[in-house]
Design an enzyme around this catalytic site. Sequence first.
Site, short mmCIF file in Angstrom:
data_model
loop_
_atom_site.label_atom_id
_atom_site.label_comp_id
_atom_site.label_asym_id
_atom_site.label_seq_id
_atom_site.Cartn_x
_atom_site.Cartn_y
_atom_site.Cartn_z
N LYS A 154 22.34 -25.59 67.67
CA LYS A 154 21.90 -24.10 67.54
C LYS A 154 20.63 -24.24 66.77
CE LYS A 154 26.18 -24.27 65.02
NZ LYS A 154 26.70 -25.31 65.88
N ILE A 155 20.22 -25.16 65.86
CA ILE A 155 19.04 -24.83 65.31
C ILE A 155 17.81 -25.44 66.15
CG2 ILE A 155 17.71 -25.95 63.22
CD1 ILE A 155 20.24 -25.88 61.72
N THR A 233 14.04 -31.22 59.08
CA THR A 233 14.93 -30.32 58.46
C THR A 233 16.30 -30.62 58.86
OG1 THR A 233 14.86 -28.74 60.29
CG2 THR A 233 13.47 -28.39 58.54
N ARG A 235 18.40 -34.33 58.50
CA ARG A 235 19.06 -34.91 57.17
C ARG A 235 18.07 -35.87 56.98
NH1 ARG A 235 21.82 -31.34 56.02
NH2 ARG A 235 23.89 -31.14 55.77
N ASP A 259 11.98 -31.30 54.63
CA ASP A 259 12.95 -30.57 53.57
C ASP A 259 14.15 -31.31 53.39
OD1 ASP A 259 13.76 -27.89 52.60
OD2 ASP A 259 15.38 -28.17 53.96
N GLU A 264 17.90 -38.08 48.58
CA GLU A 264 17.52 -36.71 47.91
C GLU A 264 18.49 -36.58 46.87
OE1 GLU A 264 17.84 -34.07 51.24
OE2 GLU A 264 19.62 -33.35 50.30
N HIS A 296 15.10 -29.36 50.13
CA HIS A 296 16.40 -28.91 50.73
C HIS A 296 16.59 -27.33 50.65
CE1 HIS A 296 20.37 -30.97 52.94
NE2 HIS A 296 20.19 -29.68 53.26
N GLN A 297 15.70 -26.57 51.23
CA GLN A 297 15.86 -25.26 51.01
C GLN A 297 15.90 -24.44 52.13
OE1 GLN A 297 12.06 -24.41 49.01
NE2 GLN A 297 11.90 -22.78 50.24
N ALA A 298 15.68 -25.23 53.43
CA ALA A 298 15.79 -24.68 54.90
C ALA A 298 16.90 -23.55 54.93
CB ALA A 298 15.86 -25.41 55.81
N PHE A 299 18.02 -23.92 54.19
CA PHE A 299 19.11 -22.89 54.59
C PHE A 299 19.14 -21.66 53.54
CE2 PHE A 299 21.70 -22.95 50.51
CZ PHE A 299 20.92 -24.13 49.99
P1 NAI Z 1 24.55 -28.35 66.05
O1 NAI Z 1 25.98 -29.00 66.19
O2 NAI Z 1 24.59 -27.07 66.60
O3 NAI Z 1 23.47 -29.44 67.01
C1 NAI Z 1 23.42 -30.67 66.74
C2 NAI Z 1 23.01 -31.18 68.19
O4 NAI Z 1 22.38 -32.44 67.99
C3 NAI Z 1 23.83 -30.91 69.26
O5 NAI Z 1 23.30 -30.51 70.42
C4 NAI Z 1 24.46 -32.50 69.63
O6 NAI Z 1 24.64 -32.75 70.88
C5 NAI Z 1 22.85 -33.21 69.11
N1 NAI Z 1 23.34 -34.74 69.11
C6 NAI Z 1 24.31 -34.97 68.24
N2 NAI Z 1 24.43 -36.48 68.26
C7 NAI Z 1 23.02 -36.82 68.70
C8 NAI Z 1 22.36 -38.08 68.92
N3 NAI Z 1 22.90 -39.17 68.55
N4 NAI Z 1 20.94 -37.85 69.64
C9 NAI Z 1 20.51 -36.61 70.03
N5 NAI Z 1 21.12 -35.52 69.89
C10 NAI Z 1 22.48 -35.67 69.08
O7 NAI Z 1 24.00 -28.37 64.73
P2 NAI Z 1 22.72 -27.42 63.97
O8 NAI Z 1 23.60 -26.25 63.33
O9 NAI Z 1 21.95 -27.24 65.03
O10 NAI Z 1 22.21 -28.39 63.02
C11 NAI Z 1 21.70 -29.41 63.01
C12 NAI Z 1 21.56 -30.32 61.65
O11 NAI Z 1 20.81 -29.58 60.68
C13 NAI Z 1 22.91 -30.37 60.96
O12 NAI Z 1 23.78 -31.50 61.49
C14 NAI Z 1 22.46 -30.67 59.52
O13 NAI Z 1 22.33 -32.00 59.18
C15 NAI Z 1 21.12 -30.03 59.63
N6 NAI Z 1 20.95 -28.72 58.65
C16 NAI Z 1 20.09 -28.81 57.79
C17 NAI Z 1 19.79 -27.50 56.91
C18 NAI Z 1 18.90 -27.62 55.63
O14 NAI Z 1 19.09 -26.63 54.89
N7 NAI Z 1 17.90 -28.36 55.71
C19 NAI Z 1 20.88 -26.48 56.83
C20 NAI Z 1 21.72 -26.68 58.12
C21 NAI Z 1 21.84 -27.67 58.76
#
Ligand code: NAI
Length: 350
Positions: A154-155, A233, A235, A259, A264, A296-299
């Site tokens: 999604k992101i 952004t 982990r 981020d 952290e 960690h404020q991206a959200f």
């Molecule tokens: P999502 O589940 O929609 O997308 C994750 C993508 O990574 C998927 O397309 C998946 O196939 C892919 N993936 C999984 N394992 C992989 C690998 N070994 N190599 C390459 N690609 C791989 O998740 P979304 O919502 O896009 O979030 C992504 C990450 O962003 C979250 O897991 C979270 O850690 C982080 N995040 C950070 C925030 C922040 O405030 N900084 C807030 C929300 C999420």
Amino acid sequence: MKIIAFFDTKPYDKAYFDKTNEKYGFQIRYLDVHLNQATVSLAKGADVVCAFVNDTINAEVSEGLAEAGIKLIAMRCAGYNNIDLKAIWNKLHVVRVPAYSPNSVAEHAAALLFCLTRSIHKAYNRVREGNFLLNGLTGRNLSGKTAGIVGTGKIGKITAAILRGIGMRILLYDKFPDTAWAASLNGEYTSFDELCTKSDVISLHAPLSVDTFHIINDRTIALMKKDAIIINTGRGALIDTQALVKALKHKSIGGAGLDVYEEEELYFFEDWSGEALEDDVLARLLTFPNVIITGHQAFLTDEALTGISDTTLGNIHHFFETGEMPNEICYQCADVGTAKCRHEQNKPCF
Ligand code: NAI
């Protein structure tokens, strides 16, 4: 009335959850502390625990929660790398907020990138002190350069669209490529090594898992262009921070917008401004003029906080009222992030 033990509460959590709770009427017990082995007893008497990214939900904590009579852990975030799902198996259910505002995180990734490439962080300080000199502020156009997006969920998809929108060429890496979407964006899936080699900007949006731990390391940094910029952004532990510091010191990387940080847990979300930082790696990172760190404020947008409180309290309501858990984190694949399990709502893993 169901009671929620709400760990690691910040003022903005309380503001949004109290507002959303007007329609549910849960009793929310707000706690300042992180959830961990030392604090798990504070969950006693509650029905649900609500936790966040830096709470520790390991075998001991899940045991403690089960003993305290907790039925459900409601994560108010998307990531779940801080949960030992295997230990929780058959003890407790865990739900999360799979998507609240992917735009908020993607826009923050872009903000970090634009800030770095145009030295906005330096210009802001300079101008406030009445220094209008431009020396040392020469930037780079991003248009026409190559962005490598790691993780096209999604992101990652929104980040790719933003960067495509400013005229960047888009390279993509994902374990589960979405080729139809890539074609619509004129993006191209490639191997991770090739993405590292060819990208001017590398933005990390994959979840943290055994596969992605330290995906940015000495070897992969060595593949990158000397002026490549890394944006994280996702982990913290996607990056081997020691390797990043080494590369920044030797000028073998162009800069980093972070981020998240792999250690952290102690510092982020807290005010340490009156203290000496004991974490030498974080302290070193903060010395580089070409590094921007946000805590960690991206959200943290109005839309995302509204989405988080709506979905979290909705998850809890459904668990008790209908037994439905569309946002349950899959127990069957304790090996989070494996190629087999996509943790999609209502879809079998295998
Ligand atoms: P999502 O589940 O929609 O997308 C994750 C993508 O990574 C998927 O397309 C998946 O196939 C892919 N993936 C999984 N394992 C992989 C690998 N070994 N190599 C390459 N690609 C791989 O998740 P979304 O919502 O896009 O979030 C992504 C990450 O962003 C979250 O897991 C979270 O850690 C982080 N995040 C950070 C925030 C922040 O405030 N900084 C807030 C929300 C999420």
